[in-house]
Structure formats: structure tokens, C-alpha cells
Design a protein around this motif. Structure first.
Motif, PDB file in Angstrom:
ATOM      1  N   MET A 192       0.857  -1.196   0.000  1.00 37.27           N
ATOM      2  CA  MET A 192       0.000   0.000   0.000  1.00 37.27           C
ATOM      3  C   MET A 192       0.881   1.230   0.000  1.00 37.27           C
ATOM      4  N   ARG A 193       0.643   2.202  -0.915  1.00 38.78           N
ATOM      5  CA  ARG A 193       1.470   3.399  -1.004  1.00 38.78           C
ATOM      6  C   ARG A 193       0.691   4.597  -0.529  1.00 38.78           C
ATOM      7  N   PHE A 194       1.424   5.508   0.044  1.00 40.13           N
ATOM      8  CA  PHE A 194       0.808   6.751   0.495  1.00 40.13           C
ATOM      9  C   PHE A 194       1.475   7.877  -0.260  1.00 40.13           C
ATOM     10  N   CYS A 195       0.706   8.775  -0.837  1.00 42.67           N
ATOM     11  CA  CYS A 195       1.270   9.911  -1.526  1.00 42.67           C
ATOM     12  C   CYS A 195       0.818  11.180  -0.832  1.00 42.67           C
TER      13      CYS A 195
ATOM     14  N   VAL B 178       7.987  19.709   7.987  1.00 40.22           N
ATOM     15  CA  VAL B 178       8.043  18.267   8.198  1.00 40.22           C
ATOM     16  C   VAL B 178       6.648  17.784   8.591  1.00 40.22           C
ATOM     17  N   HIS B 179       6.420  16.476   8.450  1.00 42.58           N
ATOM     18  CA  HIS B 179       5.119  15.900   8.772  1.00 42.58           C
ATOM     19  C   HIS B 179       5.300  14.648   9.608  1.00 42.58           C
ATOM     20  N   GLN B 180       4.286  14.319  10.354  1.00 45.73           N
ATOM     21  CA  GLN B 180       4.345  13.188  11.279  1.00 45.73           C
ATOM     22  C   GLN B 180       3.980  11.891  10.571  1.00 45.73           C
ATOM     23  N   VAL B 181       4.788  10.870  10.823  1.00 46.50           N
ATOM     24  CA  VAL B 181       4.519   9.519  10.314  1.00 46.50           C
ATOM     25  C   VAL B 181       4.246   8.627  11.522  1.00 46.50           C
ATOM     26  N   ARG B 182       3.063   8.026  11.551  1.00 52.97           N
ATOM     27  CA  ARG B 182       2.720   7.088  12.627  1.00 52.97           C
ATOM     28  C   ARG B 182       2.916   5.676  12.088  1.00 52.97           C
ATOM     29  N   TYR B 183       3.630   4.844  12.853  1.00 55.95           N
ATOM     30  CA  TYR B 183       3.959   3.500  12.385  1.00 55.95           C
ATOM     31  C   TYR B 183       3.719   2.482  13.494  1.00 55.95           C
TER      32      TYR B 183
ATOM     33  N   PHE C 254       6.370   4.205   1.188  1.00 57.73           N
ATOM     34  CA  PHE C 254       5.399   5.293   1.201  1.00 57.73           C
ATOM     35  C   PHE C 254       6.072   6.577   0.726  1.00 57.73           C
ATOM     36  N   VAL C 255       5.253   7.496   0.255  1.00 60.45           N
ATOM     37  CA  VAL C 255       5.710   8.803  -0.186  1.00 60.45           C
ATOM     38  C   VAL C 255       5.107   9.846   0.755  1.00 60.45           C
ATOM     39  N   LEU C 256       5.960  10.658   1.346  1.00 57.96           N
ATOM     40  CA  LEU C 256       5.520  11.702   2.265  1.00 57.96           C
ATOM     41  C   LEU C 256       5.606  13.033   1.534  1.00 57.96           C
ATOM     42  N   GLU C 257       4.472  13.756   1.499  1.00 57.86           N
ATOM     43  CA  GLU C 257       4.473  15.020   0.773  1.00 57.86           C
ATOM     44  C   GLU C 257       3.974  16.165   1.648  1.00 57.86           C
ATOM     45  N   ASN C 258       2.654  16.380   1.716  1.00 57.95           N
ATOM     46  CA  ASN C 258       2.195  17.607   2.382  1.00 57.95           C
ATOM     47  C   ASN C 258       1.205  17.384   3.515  1.00 57.95           C
ATOM     48  N   ARG C 259       1.205  16.202   4.124  1.00 54.82           N
ATOM     49  CA  ARG C 259       0.318  15.965   5.265  1.00 54.82           C
ATOM     50  C   ARG C 259       0.863  14.813   6.103  1.00 54.82           C
TER      51      ARG C 259
ATOM     52  N   LEU D 170       0.719   4.850   8.686  1.00 51.44           N
ATOM     53  CA  LEU D 170       1.010   3.658   7.913  1.00 51.44           C
ATOM     54  C   LEU D 170       0.219   2.470   8.447  1.00 51.44           C
ATOM     55  N   PRO D 171      -0.179   1.543   7.564  1.00 49.05           N
ATOM     56  CA  PRO D 171      -0.853   0.339   8.057  1.00 49.05           C
ATOM     57  C   PRO D 171       0.117  -0.486   8.890  1.00 49.05           C
ATOM     58  N   PRO D 172      -0.346  -1.160   9.940  1.00 51.85           N
ATOM     59  CA  PRO D 172       0.563  -1.961  10.772  1.00 51.85           C
ATOM     60  C   PRO D 172       1.274  -3.030   9.952  1.00 51.85           C
ATOM     61  N   LEU D 173       2.568  -3.144  10.152  1.00 51.98           N
ATOM     62  CA  LEU D 173       3.341  -4.186   9.478  1.00 51.98           C
ATOM     63  C   LEU D 173       3.231  -5.484  10.267  1.00 51.98           C
ATOM     64  N   ARG D 174       2.999  -6.599   9.569  1.00 52.07           N
ATOM     65  CA  ARG D 174       2.940  -7.911  10.189  1.00 52.07           C
ATOM     66  C   ARG D 174       4.236  -8.649   9.880  1.00 52.07           C
ATOM     67  N   VAL D 175       5.017  -8.917  10.904  1.00 53.39           N
ATOM     68  CA  VAL D 175       6.299  -9.600  10.746  1.00 53.39           C
ATOM     69  C   VAL D 175       6.063 -11.096  10.863  1.00 53.39           C
TER      70      VAL D 175
END
Length: 224
Positions: free
Chosen positions: A1-4, A117-122, A181-186, A190-195
Motif C-alpha cells: 500500500m502506497r501513500f502519496c 516536516v510531517h508526522q509519520v505514525r507506524y 510510502f511517499v511523504l508530501e504535504n500531510r 502507515l498500516p501496521p506491518l505484520r512480521v
């Protein structure tokens, strides 16, 4: 899944110049109105400082009153397959830029313009709910550079400038999980990663798997 989300940083950098046999990255950092930014920090690797904010690790440069900088490429300087990536932040860490390009393309002057800068929740978890253990989370660029080494905990937030990134998550006896993912203006969540557990780890507690027939160096069958 990509985020723009829209790019928010444009950087003015000078190219590679010789200085006593070494190579330097030279240039200028400006704000959105093209005014020079003093005290901006440029570094190829960042981690979390004692205050929980990003702090430079390894070789770094700080811009002068006119926004100019010179960063020497010394042994151990982070390069990957002929590419150099830098994160740039102003003193407040509220404005930044991310640059990832081929080394030879640092040769003409390119101006770096800092943007918000923008916040990335992971977050990351192990596929097997009964399996517990520490999870390592890292942010890379999409060309496998490592601007941010491992972060504590399996979830959290981090402030980054616009750019193309990968989130990596791993744990002992598991396969590496990735999310681009691509971080731009907001801000981005991110969707939870399953290891996932490795094939060997999947057999833990289930006894020894059946072995296939074995042969010696002379192709004679061996009894199991």
C-alpha cells in the motif's frame, strides 16, 4: 500500500569539490522565501536524541549565517551503490528536506529549500500472537539508504521531511517486513506491518520436521 502526500522541500546544494584530496558536498540551504537558513544541520544518518527528537549520527555539517555549508566525504561516510542521501533540518526540526541522488549528480549547484516536516505514525507486530520478542523498526529511503537507524519500540511517531521512504520491521527468527510510502504535504498513518516467523521458527514447539533422504559425497544413501 502506497501513500502519496506533496513534496515540500527543495534543496540548493553545490557539487562535489576537491579539498586536499577529499571530496566535499557544498551548497546553501534556504527557506520557502529563498532566504538563507543559518544553523541548519545536514547528515546522512540520524537517530533519536535524549529529548526524543531526531539528532545527527556521524559526519554532519551546520550552515553558516548565509546558509552555506561544506560536508566532507570521509571514510565511513554513508554511500550506497553510488548514491548519497542526506536529511536536513533547521534548528527547530520543524522544517526539513530529504535528498537521495547519485553521487555524480551532486556535481552542479542545486538549491535546497526547506519545507514543513510531517508526522509519520507506524506500528509493527509479529504474525504469531503467541510469539513475543523485541521488534526492530527502521526508516530507509526507497533506494536502501539508511537515514534513520533502529527506533525503540514496535510503534510510535516520527517527524520527517517530504521524500520517498521505506519502513522496515524485523525481529529474531522472522522475515523482514517492508512498507514503501511517499511523504508530501500531510501527516501519514502507515498500516501496521505484520512480521512473519521464518520457516524454521514456525516449527518451534511442534517437534522436529521430517527429514528427506540424505546421500554422502559418493551419492550413497544414508539411513536417518
Amino acid at each position: 500500500m502506497r501513500f502519496c502526500v506533496t513534496a515540500a522541500a527543495f534543496v540548493v546544494l553545490a557539487g562535489l569539490a576537491s579539498a586536499e584530496g577529499a571530496k566535499n558536498l557544498r551548497g546553501t540551504v534556504v527557506d520557502e522565501q529563498n532566504r538563507p537558513v543559518a544553523g541548519a544541520i545536514l547528515c546522512p544518518e540520524w537517530g533519536l536524541g535524549h529529548d526524543g527528537r531526531l539528532a545527527p549520527l556521524g559526519p554532519s555539517a551546520t550552515t553558516g549565517p548565509s546558509g552555506e555549508f561544506s560536508l566532507e566525504i570521509t571514510p565511513g561516510f554513508t554511500e550506497h551503490h553510488g548514491r548519497i542521501a542526506l536529511l536536513v533540518f533547521d534548528p527547530s526540526r520543524n522544517w526539513g528536506a530529504f535528498i537521495d541522488r547519485e553521487k555524480q549528480k551532486w556535481a552542479g549547484r542545486v538549491v535546497i529549500r526547506l519545507m514543513p516536516v510531517h508526522q509519520v505514525r507506524y506500528g509493527a507486530s509479529i504474525e504469531n500472537a503467541h510469539r513475543e520478542g523485541p521488534i526492530t523498526v527502521q526508516f530507509y529511503s526507497q533506494t536502501d539508504m539508511l537515514p534513520i537507524p533502529s527506533l525503540p519500540g514496535s510503534s510510535g511517531t516520527i517527524d520527517l521531511p517530504p521524500g520517498r521512504y521505506e519502513l522496515h520491521a524485523s525481529a529474531p527468527d522472522t522475515n523482514l517486513a517492508k512498507e514503501q510510502f511517499v511523504l508530501e504535504n500531510r501527516n501519514v498513518e502507515l498500516p501496521p506491518l505484520r512480521v512473519e516467523l521464518s520457516p524454521i521458527a514456525q516449527h518451534y514447539g511442534r517437534g522436529t520436521p521430517r527429514l528427506t533422504a540424505l546421500t554422502d559425497l559418493e551419492h550413497r544413501s544414508l539411513e536417518i
